[in-house]
Structure formats: C-alpha cells, structure tokens
Design a protein around this motif. Structure first.
Motif, mmCIF file in Angstrom:
data_model
loop_
_atom_site.group_PDB
_atom_site.id
_atom_site.type_symbol
_atom_site.label_atom_id
_atom_site.label_comp_id
_atom_site.label_asym_id
_atom_site.label_seq_id
_atom_site.Cartn_x
_atom_site.Cartn_y
_atom_site.Cartn_z
ATOM 1 N N GLU A 99 0.845 -1.316 0.020
ATOM 2 C CA GLU A 99 -0.083 0.123 0.176
ATOM 3 C C GLU A 99 0.832 1.361 0.052
ATOM 4 O O GLU A 99 0.343 2.276 -0.649
ATOM 5 N N ASN A 156 0.742 4.350 -2.514
ATOM 6 C CA ASN A 156 0.512 5.510 -1.886
ATOM 7 C C ASN A 156 1.790 6.452 -2.775
ATOM 8 O O ASN A 156 1.391 7.481 -3.241
ATOM 9 N N ARG A 213 -1.108 7.840 -5.771
ATOM 10 C CA ARG A 213 -2.108 8.641 -5.176
ATOM 11 C C ARG A 213 -1.530 10.093 -5.220
ATOM 12 O O ARG A 213 -0.398 10.449 -5.130
ATOM 13 N N GLU A 271 -4.832 12.408 -1.251
ATOM 14 C CA GLU A 271 -5.059 10.980 -1.100
ATOM 15 C C GLU A 271 -4.070 10.168 -0.252
ATOM 16 O O GLU A 271 -4.095 9.613 0.569
ATOM 17 N N HIS A 321 -4.672 8.557 3.197
ATOM 18 C CA HIS A 321 -4.502 7.137 3.473
ATOM 19 C C HIS A 321 -3.682 6.673 4.554
ATOM 20 O O HIS A 321 -3.854 6.198 5.279
ATOM 21 N N GLY A 338 -8.827 9.271 1.145
ATOM 22 C CA GLY A 338 -7.739 8.825 1.001
ATOM 23 C C GLY A 338 -7.778 7.403 -0.084
ATOM 24 O O GLY A 338 -6.821 6.682 -0.332
ATOM 25 N N PHE A 344 -9.281 4.753 0.824
ATOM 26 C CA PHE A 344 -8.716 3.941 1.992
ATOM 27 C C PHE A 344 -9.743 2.716 1.798
ATOM 28 O O PHE A 344 -10.958 2.734 2.198
#
Length: 245
Positions: free
Chosen positions: A137, A141, A145, A149, A153, A225, A227
């Motif tokens: 993740e 990121n 993102r 974001e 996140h 985010g 998420f």
C-alpha cells in the motif's frame, strides 16, 4: 491489555498460556530510548527482534547526502522484523520518533514459540503477511495517489493500526509525527505537506492539536484517501478459532 496480545488476537485466539509467555517476553530485557535516536543502524549485526512496548519508531533508509525515506512506522505492539536473524547485517535503520520502550526478543524465544505455541506462531505469520501488505500500500501511495489522497490514506492507516492495538480514544489518538516525518514517509516536500494538511483541516477531515490527531468523520477521511482497510486483515477468521483445538 498488552498491545501485542490485543493485536495478535485479531489473527488467532490465544490461550491463557499463550498470553502468559507473551507477557513474560514483554517484561524481560526492556530498554528505553529518547526521541530521535537510532535503535539499530544500517550495517549493524542484528541479534534480537525489537518489540515496541510504548512509543513510536520508524524504519528508514538514508542516502549519503542525508536525504532520508521513512518506509514504515512502528507502533506499540509491533515487532521490528521477525526474521531479522537471517541477516548478516542490517540493510536499513530503525529510529525513534517519541520516547520508546522496547523488549529485545532473542532467537530462543521464537524457537520456544515454534516448538510449543502454534497459535502464537500462526498469529505471527499473519502479522508478517499484514506487514507485507502494508508495504504494498505504501508503494501504491508513493506511485499513484495524489498528495491529499496520500496523506489521508496514511492517517487512516495509522488510526486503524492504533485502534487495533487499543490505543485510540473514540475519534482521537496520539500523533507525535512532525511535518518533516510526514514528508519523509509520503515523498512530499515539507511545504507540500503543510499545504496538504491545511486542506484536510479546512475540509474538517482532521484536527491536529499538539501531539493529538482527531478524526471527526473516519468515513470521509477514508473516502478522501481511497482507503480500503482490507489489507490490514483486521477481521480474519482466525480470531474465532478455539485455542484449545
């Protein structure tokens, strides 16, 4: 409850004997560190697994000119690299962010777990898989993102992880990270971090006062985010297993 025990019981239901050995391990070979110092450095020969009992730390890589990238955060209940014994030397550094208390766990402890405590062993395997998922993740990121974001996140992840260890107070949690820390974790400049936090504040998604983070609406912050908490595997069916089976 010991934050390690609370976290591991999301992956496998532990017996009283399991809790006893984990409690014992957390009480032996305890060390305390001040903020902003290294627990271990790249190039060191690893000897023990560090269990974070209290405080926040981070794993980081640093270039020769001093530029630093934080690649993960360690929160209470986290173990720093379960398989560290196989390394000849550390390929990264672990540094404190706040006052930190750790317990050093020797190889013999894990040999004992492997030989006689299968539920703990199962839970530790799950923790290893979750840590790998977190790194995936973080890669997403950094690569895909937007700044808002990315920041939202990261804040969601930290809040969920603290809640998993029983360290949140309804909508609030401890938050000792500086804007410089956030910049090194998100790949943004400190100026961009400041601007992004101001945007999240203006949208009433977060409140940062001193070293406390409040999240008025976790759902809205998650939406911002993009998420999805599935990678944290907080509701794994292993938590329903009977430790006596």
């Amino acid at each position: 409850m010991n934050p390690l025990i609370r976290k591991l019981e999301h992956f496998a239901r532990l017996s009283p004997g399991d809790r006893t050995i984990l409690t014992r391990a957390a009480a032996e070979r305890v060390r305390k560190f001040s903020p902003r110092v290294d627990i271990s450095r790249e190039g060191d020969r690893p000897k023990d697994v560090h269990l974070i009992l209290s405080g926040w730390a981070c794993r980081y890589k640093q270039l020769e000119d001093g530029r630093r990238q934080i690649v993960s955060f360690f929160l209470p209940g986290d173990m720093c690299d379960l398989n560290i014994f196989i390394l000849k030397e550390m390929d990264h550094s672990i540094g404190t962010i706040s006052d930190v208390t750790i317990a050093d766990l020797p190889r013999e402890f894990f040999d004992e777990i492997g030989a006689g405590y299968p539920r703990i062993a199962t839970a530790l395997w799950w923790e290893t898989l979750v840590n790998a998922a977190i790194q995936r993740e973080w890669t997403m990121n950094l690569g895909q993102r937007t700044a808002s974001e990315r920041m939202a996140h990261l804040l969601c992840e930290i809040f969920f992880r603290l809640r998993l260890a029983g360290l949140t107070d309804e909508q609030s949690c401890e938050f000792p990270l500086t804007q410089a820390d956030l910049a090194e974790a998100t790949g943004l400049s400190k100026v961009h971090v400041n601007r992004t936090l101001q945007e999240l504040r203006a949208a009433k998604l977060i409140v940062l006062k001193g070293k406390t983070l409040s999240v008025p609406s976790l759902e809205r912050l998650m939406d911002t985010g993009l998420f999805n908490a599935n990678y944290l595997h907080m509701e794994h069916e292993g938590s329903q297993l009977d430790a006596n089976e």
